[in-house]
Design a protein around this motif. Structure first.
Motif, PDB file in Angstrom:
ATOM      1  N   ALA A 126       0.846  -1.193   0.000  1.00  0.00           N
ATOM      2  CA  ALA A 126       0.000   0.000   0.000  1.00  0.00           C
ATOM      3  C   ALA A 126       0.883   1.246   0.000  1.00  0.00           C
ATOM      4  CB  ALA A 126      -0.923   0.003   1.207  1.00  0.00           C
ATOM      5  N   ASP A 127       0.698   2.090  -1.007  1.00  0.00           N
ATOM      6  CA  ASP A 127       1.499   3.295  -1.148  1.00  0.00           C
ATOM      7  C   ASP A 127       0.603   4.404  -1.696  1.00  0.00           C
ATOM      8  OD1 ASP A 127       3.506   5.131  -1.411  1.00  0.00           O
ATOM      9  OD2 ASP A 127       4.574   4.075  -3.004  1.00  0.00           O
ATOM     10  N   GLU A 128       0.573   5.517  -0.998  1.00  0.00           N
ATOM     11  CA  GLU A 128      -0.273   6.647  -1.409  1.00  0.00           C
ATOM     12  C   GLU A 128       0.116   7.192  -2.776  1.00  0.00           C
ATOM     13  OE1 GLU A 128      -2.972   8.267  -0.054  1.00  0.00           O
ATOM     14  OE2 GLU A 128      -3.100   6.644   1.398  1.00  0.00           O
ATOM     15  N   MET A 129       1.384   7.104  -3.127  1.00  0.00           N
ATOM     16  CA  MET A 129       1.848   7.649  -4.410  1.00  0.00           C
ATOM     17  C   MET A 129       1.223   6.917  -5.588  1.00  0.00           C
ATOM     18  SD  MET A 129       3.748  10.260  -4.409  1.00  0.00           S
ATOM     19  CE  MET A 129       3.005  11.023  -3.012  1.00  0.00           C
ATOM     20  N   ALA A 130       0.837   5.670  -5.405  1.00  0.00           N
ATOM     21  CA  ALA A 130       0.231   4.910  -6.511  1.00  0.00           C
ATOM     22  C   ALA A 130      -1.076   5.556  -6.974  1.00  0.00           C
ATOM     23  CB  ALA A 130      -0.024   3.473  -6.073  1.00  0.00           C
ATOM     24  N   GLY A 131      -1.761   6.211  -6.083  1.00  0.00           N
ATOM     25  CA  GLY A 131      -3.016   6.860  -6.442  1.00  0.00           C
ATOM     26  C   GLY A 131      -2.849   8.235  -7.049  1.00  0.00           C
ATOM     27  N   HIS A 132      -1.622   8.714  -7.139  1.00  0.00           N
ATOM     28  CA  HIS A 132      -1.380  10.066  -7.649  1.00  0.00           C
ATOM     29  C   HIS A 132      -0.715  10.119  -9.018  1.00  0.00           C
ATOM     30  CE1 HIS A 132      -2.645  11.817  -3.901  1.00  0.00           C
ATOM     31  NE2 HIS A 132      -1.785  11.064  -3.225  1.00  0.00           N
ATOM     32  N   ILE A 133      -0.468   8.971  -9.639  1.00  0.00           N
ATOM     33  CA  ILE A 133       0.248   9.019 -10.917  1.00  0.00           C
ATOM     34  C   ILE A 133      -0.645   9.450 -12.075  1.00  0.00           C
ATOM     35  CG2 ILE A 133       1.950   7.347 -10.158  1.00  0.00           C
ATOM     36  CD1 ILE A 133       0.587   5.374 -12.096  1.00  0.00           C
ATOM     37  N   TRP A 134      -1.931   9.626 -11.822  1.00  0.00           N
ATOM     38  CA  TRP A 134      -2.796  10.159 -12.877  1.00  0.00           C
ATOM     39  C   TRP A 134      -2.320  11.552 -13.287  1.00  0.00           C
ATOM     40  CZ3 TRP A 134      -5.435  14.696 -12.172  1.00  0.00           C
ATOM     41  CH2 TRP A 134      -5.578  15.143 -10.848  1.00  0.00           C
ATOM     42  N   LEU A 135      -1.653  12.246 -12.362  1.00  0.00           N
ATOM     43  CA  LEU A 135      -1.113  13.566 -12.694  1.00  0.00           C
ATOM     44  C   LEU A 135      -0.071  13.478 -13.806  1.00  0.00           C
ATOM     45  CD1 LEU A 135      -0.775  14.975  -9.100  1.00  0.00           C
ATOM     46  CD2 LEU A 135      -2.281  15.838 -10.879  1.00  0.00           C
ATOM     47  N   ALA A 136       0.750  12.446 -13.779  1.00  0.00           N
ATOM     48  CA  ALA A 136       1.735  12.250 -14.843  1.00  0.00           C
ATOM     49  C   ALA A 136       1.029  11.974 -16.169  1.00  0.00           C
ATOM     50  CB  ALA A 136       2.683  11.115 -14.488  1.00  0.00           C
ATOM     51  N   GLY A 137      -0.077  11.236 -16.122  1.00  0.00           N
ATOM     52  CA  GLY A 137      -0.855  10.987 -17.337  1.00  0.00           C
ATOM     53  C   GLY A 137      -1.452  12.260 -17.899  1.00  0.00           C
TER      54      GLY A 137
END
Length: 163
Positions: free
Chosen positions: A74-85
């Motif tokens: 579980a890592d919070e950063m995994a839910g934020h990579i949509w920003l890179a997209g």
């Protein structure tokens, strides 16, 4: 007991570097799962594959992979990579809008038509980027969005679960 006072020596750079590494690692996971799907698709070689189906698979395969990765770590950063997209889609869109038009290259297209015909091949491809707009812009961005959504499902379920 948790540390309640922040030391002057603690600038948070260690946590920031861990977050940056985690962010880029999840981007690699998402794009790797999408690239694996694309390689498998080229190996199967479906001649009449609809681009809408490929777009849907570009979301679903990384979504599943993101869900699995986040279940194990579980890592919070995994839910934020949509920003890179989103940033990737904006960069590619600016590149497309800056391209000149001409015969067999979206002749006399407006900005909206130029983007929809290049990125989504709708209603027909534009001729820009050798008709590879979905491969370079839309599908990798969709993979990053899908991975992020899959990870968010797991993270939201873990937060909702009472401790």
């Amino acid at each position: 007991m948790a540390k309640l006072v922040i030391d002057d020596d603690d600038d948070g750079s260690e946590r920031l570097s861990q977050q940056a590494i985690s962010f880029f690692l999840h981007i690699l996971f998402a794009l790797g799962s999408w690239l694996g799907m694309m390689i498998l698709g080229y190996a199967i070689d479906p001649r009449s594959a609809n681009q809408t189906i490929i777009l849907l698979l570009s979301v679903l395969v990384p979504m599943t992979f993101g869900n699995l990765v986040t279940r194990f770590k579980a890592d919070e950063m995994a839910g934020h990579i949509w920003l890179a997209g989103l940033i990737w889609m904006l960069i590619v869109s600016l590149w497309i809008l800056d391209m000149p038009t001409g015969p067999n290259a979206c002749f006399e297209c407006g900005a909206t038509e130029k983007l929809t015909r290049t990125l989504f091949s709708f209603p027909r491809p534009s001729g820009l980027i050798d008709n590879n707009g979905p491969f370079f812009g839309t599908w990798p961005s969709a993979a990053l969005f899908g991975y992020s959504i899959g990870a968010r499902f797991v993270l939201a379920r873990r937060k909702a679960r009472p401790a």
